[in-house]
Design a protein around this motif. Sequence first.
Motif, PDB file in Angstrom:
ATOM      1  N   ASP A  15       4.644  -2.848  -0.782  1.00 38.12           N
ATOM      2  CA  ASP A  15       3.294  -2.831  -0.225  1.00 38.12           C
ATOM      3  C   ASP A  15       2.539  -4.101  -0.636  1.00 38.12           C
ATOM      4  O   ASP A  15       1.901  -4.755   0.189  1.00 38.12           O
ATOM      5  N   TYR A  16       2.628  -4.460  -1.902  1.00 39.17           N
ATOM      6  CA  TYR A  16       1.975  -5.654  -2.424  1.00 39.17           C
ATOM      7  C   TYR A  16       2.477  -6.909  -1.697  1.00 39.17           C
ATOM      8  O   TYR A  16       1.685  -7.751  -1.275  1.00 39.17           O
ATOM      9  N   GLN A  17       3.792  -7.016  -1.534  1.00 40.88           N
ATOM     10  CA  GLN A  17       4.368  -8.185  -0.871  1.00 40.88           C
ATOM     11  C   GLN A  17       3.931  -8.271   0.599  1.00 40.88           C
ATOM     12  O   GLN A  17       3.640  -9.358   1.100  1.00 40.88           O
ATOM     13  N   LEU A  18       3.881  -7.135   1.288  1.00 43.96           N
ATOM     14  CA  LEU A  18       3.448  -7.137   2.684  1.00 43.96           C
ATOM     15  C   LEU A  18       1.986  -7.558   2.790  1.00 43.96           C
ATOM     16  O   LEU A  18       1.614  -8.346   3.662  1.00 43.96           O
ATOM     17  N   HIS A  19       1.133  -7.072   1.891  1.00 40.62           N
ATOM     18  CA  HIS A  19      -0.278  -7.485   1.887  1.00 40.62           C
ATOM     19  C   HIS A  19      -0.398  -8.983   1.624  1.00 40.62           C
ATOM     20  O   HIS A  19      -1.238  -9.652   2.230  1.00 40.62           O
ATOM     21  N   ASN A  20       0.423  -9.541   0.737  1.00 38.87           N
ATOM     22  CA  ASN A  20       0.383 -10.987   0.464  1.00 38.87           C
ATOM     23  C   ASN A  20       0.746 -11.800   1.693  1.00 38.87           C
ATOM     24  O   ASN A  20       0.147 -12.828   1.965  1.00 38.87           O
ATOM     25  N   ILE A  21       1.745 -11.350   2.437  1.00 37.22           N
ATOM     26  CA  ILE A  21       2.141 -12.054   3.660  1.00 37.22           C
ATOM     27  C   ILE A  21       1.005 -12.031   4.672  1.00 37.22           C
ATOM     28  O   ILE A  21       0.669 -13.050   5.275  1.00 37.22           O
ATOM     29  N   VAL A  22       0.397 -10.879   4.848  1.00 37.26           N
ATOM     30  CA  VAL A  22      -0.668 -10.711   5.840  1.00 37.26           C
ATOM     31  C   VAL A  22      -1.910 -11.490   5.439  1.00 37.26           C
ATOM     32  O   VAL A  22      -2.545 -12.130   6.279  1.00 37.26           O
ATOM     33  N   GLU A  23      -2.263 -11.489   4.157  1.00 32.35           N
ATOM     34  CA  GLU A  23      -3.473 -12.189   3.711  1.00 32.35           C
ATOM     35  C   GLU A  23      -3.376 -13.692   3.917  1.00 32.35           C
ATOM     36  O   GLU A  23      -4.387 -14.363   4.055  1.00 32.35           O
ATOM     37  N   SER A  24      -2.172 -14.236   3.948  1.00 32.06           N
ATOM     38  CA  SER A  24      -2.016 -15.676   4.134  1.00 32.06           C
ATOM     39  C   SER A  24      -2.289 -16.103   5.575  1.00 32.06           C
ATOM     40  O   SER A  24      -2.441 -17.281   5.847  1.00 32.06           O
ATOM     41  N   ASP A  25      -2.382 -15.165   6.488  1.00 30.26           N
ATOM     42  CA  ASP A  25      -2.690 -15.470   7.887  1.00 30.26           C
ATOM     43  C   ASP A  25      -3.632 -14.397   8.417  1.00 30.26           C
ATOM     44  O   ASP A  25      -3.220 -13.271   8.697  1.00 30.26           O
ATOM     45  N   ASN A  26      -4.886 -14.749   8.562  1.00 28.75           N
ATOM     46  CA  ASN A  26      -5.902 -13.777   8.979  1.00 28.75           C
ATOM     47  C   ASN A  26      -5.695 -13.251  10.388  1.00 28.75           C
ATOM     48  O   ASN A  26      -6.300 -12.266  10.778  1.00 28.75           O
ATOM     49  N   ASP A  27      -4.862 -13.936  11.175  1.00 30.90           N
ATOM     50  CA  ASP A  27      -4.606 -13.481  12.542  1.00 30.90           C
ATOM     51  C   ASP A  27      -3.551 -12.381  12.605  1.00 30.90           C
ATOM     52  O   ASP A  27      -3.335 -11.787  13.643  1.00 30.90           O
ATOM     53  N   LEU A  28      -2.888 -12.137  11.481  1.00 34.08           N
ATOM     54  CA  LEU A  28      -1.831 -11.130  11.459  1.00 34.08           C
ATOM     55  C   LEU A  28      -2.357  -9.800  10.950  1.00 34.08           C
ATOM     56  O   LEU A  28      -3.187  -9.748  10.046  1.00 34.08           O
ATOM     57  N   TYR A  29      -1.868  -8.738  11.533  1.00 34.09           N
ATOM     58  CA  TYR A  29      -2.129  -7.394  11.020  1.00 34.09           C
ATOM     59  C   TYR A  29      -0.817  -6.643  11.147  1.00 34.09           C
ATOM     60  O   TYR A  29      -0.362  -6.361  12.252  1.00 34.09           O
ATOM     61  N   HIS A  30      -0.189  -6.411  10.027  1.00 33.49           N
ATOM     62  CA  HIS A  30       1.119  -5.773  10.052  1.00 33.49           C
ATOM     63  C   HIS A  30       1.190  -4.635   9.051  1.00 33.49           C
ATOM     64  O   HIS A  30       0.555  -4.672   8.006  1.00 33.49           O
ATOM     65  N   PHE A  78      -3.039   0.055   4.015  1.00 33.32           N
ATOM     66  CA  PHE A  78      -4.205   0.129   3.137  1.00 33.32           C
ATOM     67  C   PHE A  78      -3.852  -0.454   1.779  1.00 33.32           C
ATOM     68  O   PHE A  78      -2.742  -0.244   1.288  1.00 33.32           O
ATOM     69  N   LYS A  79      -4.805  -1.110   1.167  1.00 33.40           N
ATOM     70  CA  LYS A  79      -4.584  -1.629  -0.182  1.00 33.40           C
ATOM     71  C   LYS A  79      -4.820  -0.517  -1.203  1.00 33.40           C
ATOM     72  O   LYS A  79      -5.642   0.373  -0.989  1.00 33.40           O
ATOM     73  N   GLY A  80      -4.069  -0.603  -2.298  1.00 30.07           N
ATOM     74  CA  GLY A  80      -4.306   0.290  -3.422  1.00 30.07           C
ATOM     75  C   GLY A  80      -3.769   1.696  -3.257  1.00 30.07           C
ATOM     76  O   GLY A  80      -4.239   2.614  -3.924  1.00 30.07           O
ATOM     77  N   ILE A  81      -2.803   1.895  -2.398  1.00 30.63           N
ATOM     78  CA  ILE A  81      -2.223   3.234  -2.212  1.00 30.63           C
ATOM     79  C   ILE A  81      -1.466   3.626  -3.478  1.00 30.63           C
ATOM     80  O   ILE A  81      -0.745   2.823  -4.060  1.00 30.63           O
ATOM     81  N   ASP A  82      -1.656   4.865  -3.899  1.00 27.07           N
ATOM     82  CA  ASP A  82      -0.841   5.415  -4.983  1.00 27.07           C
ATOM     83  C   ASP A  82       0.384   6.058  -4.354  1.00 27.07           C
ATOM     84  O   ASP A  82       0.265   6.953  -3.517  1.00 27.07           O
ATOM     85  N   PHE A  83       1.536   5.569  -4.729  1.00 28.27           N
ATOM     86  CA  PHE A  83       2.785   6.081  -4.186  1.00 28.27           C
ATOM     87  C   PHE A  83       3.331   7.144  -5.136  1.00 28.27           C
ATOM     88  O   PHE A  83       3.682   6.837  -6.269  1.00 28.27           O
ATOM     89  N   HIS A  84       3.355   8.376  -4.663  1.00 30.13           N
ATOM     90  CA  HIS A  84       3.888   9.481  -5.455  1.00 30.13           C
ATOM     91  C   HIS A  84       5.157   9.985  -4.788  1.00 30.13           C
ATOM     92  O   HIS A  84       5.177  10.242  -3.587  1.00 30.13           O
ATOM     93  N   SER A  85       6.194  10.120  -5.573  1.00 27.59           N
ATOM     94  CA  SER A  85       7.470  10.577  -5.020  1.00 27.59           C
ATOM     95  C   SER A  85       7.563  12.096  -5.078  1.00 27.59           C
ATOM     96  O   SER A  85       6.858  12.750  -5.837  1.00 27.59           O
ATOM     97  N   SER A  86       8.435  12.618  -4.265  1.00 26.89           N
ATOM     98  CA  SER A  86       8.802  14.033  -4.303  1.00 26.89           C
ATOM     99  C   SER A  86      10.265  14.101  -4.715  1.00 26.89           C
ATOM    100  O   SER A  86      11.057  13.229  -4.357  1.00 26.89           O
ATOM    101  N   THR A  87      10.615  15.129  -5.453  1.00 28.18           N
ATOM    102  CA  THR A  87      11.986  15.292  -5.923  1.00 28.18           C
ATOM    103  C   THR A  87      12.430  16.719  -5.673  1.00 28.18           C
ATOM    104  O   THR A  87      11.651  17.652  -5.832  1.00 28.18           O
ATOM    105  N   PHE A  88      13.681  16.868  -5.261  1.00 31.73           N
ATOM    106  CA  PHE A  88      14.251  18.205  -5.119  1.00 31.73           C
ATOM    107  C   PHE A  88      15.728  18.146  -5.477  1.00 31.73           C
ATOM    108  O   PHE A  88      16.340  17.086  -5.474  1.00 31.73           O
ATOM    109  N   SER A  89      16.278  19.305  -5.791  1.00 25.85           N
ATOM    110  CA  SER A  89      17.701  19.409  -6.122  1.00 25.85           C
ATOM    111  C   SER A  89      18.496  19.622  -4.845  1.00 25.85           C
ATOM    112  O   SER A  89      18.027  20.281  -3.916  1.00 25.85           O
ATOM    113  N   TYR A  90      19.678  19.056  -4.823  1.00 22.77           N
ATOM    114  CA  TYR A  90      20.550  19.273  -3.672  1.00 22.77           C
ATOM    115  C   TYR A  90      21.822  19.986  -4.120  1.00 22.77           C
ATOM    116  O   TYR A  90      22.135  20.031  -5.297  1.00 22.77           O
TER     117      TYR A  90
END
Length: 156
Positions: A15-30, A78-90
């Motif tokens: 997420d951080y890397q994608l925001h860095n790419i987008v911020e370097s070009d204001n015409d991009l929204y990805h 969106f900037k600042g998303i908290d990424f929470h994982s889910s775990t289950f047994s298989y």
Amino acid sequence: MSKGVSANIVMKELDYQLHNIVESDNDLYHYCTAIYMFIDTTKQTIEYINAGHPPAIYLDKNGRQKELKTTVPPIGLFKGIDFHSSTFSYTKGARLLLYTDGVSEPLEENRLGSLLKDSTTLTLENVKDKLSKTLEEDGNKCYKNDDQCFILIDLK
């Protein structure tokens, strides 16, 4: 990324890397959807984060299905998303199907889950062939230019 890094750290870095790419070009929204899984074959657990991607389908050896639905918005949205994982047994003998929207959208609703459930006795190669043939025969022609990618996993 180092070996053994948790799912939330991997997704946060993407997420951080994608925001860095987008911020370097204001015409991009990805943004992009992503699903990250860590399958621990020793503990027989699956840790995942689904960032706006089509839900993976988990099918246990008894035919019960579980959709691994979206847990957070797509990365880069969106900037600042908290990424929470889910775990289950298989259970051994279960299967996973991961796919892009180019696989699911041309088919009627729940078709992928039904196809997977009806193919429990087939090898992965035969399931792949069956799914590919279904997409070719039943898939809507207007989706032919969309990405069609899927991954099948036998959990042993």
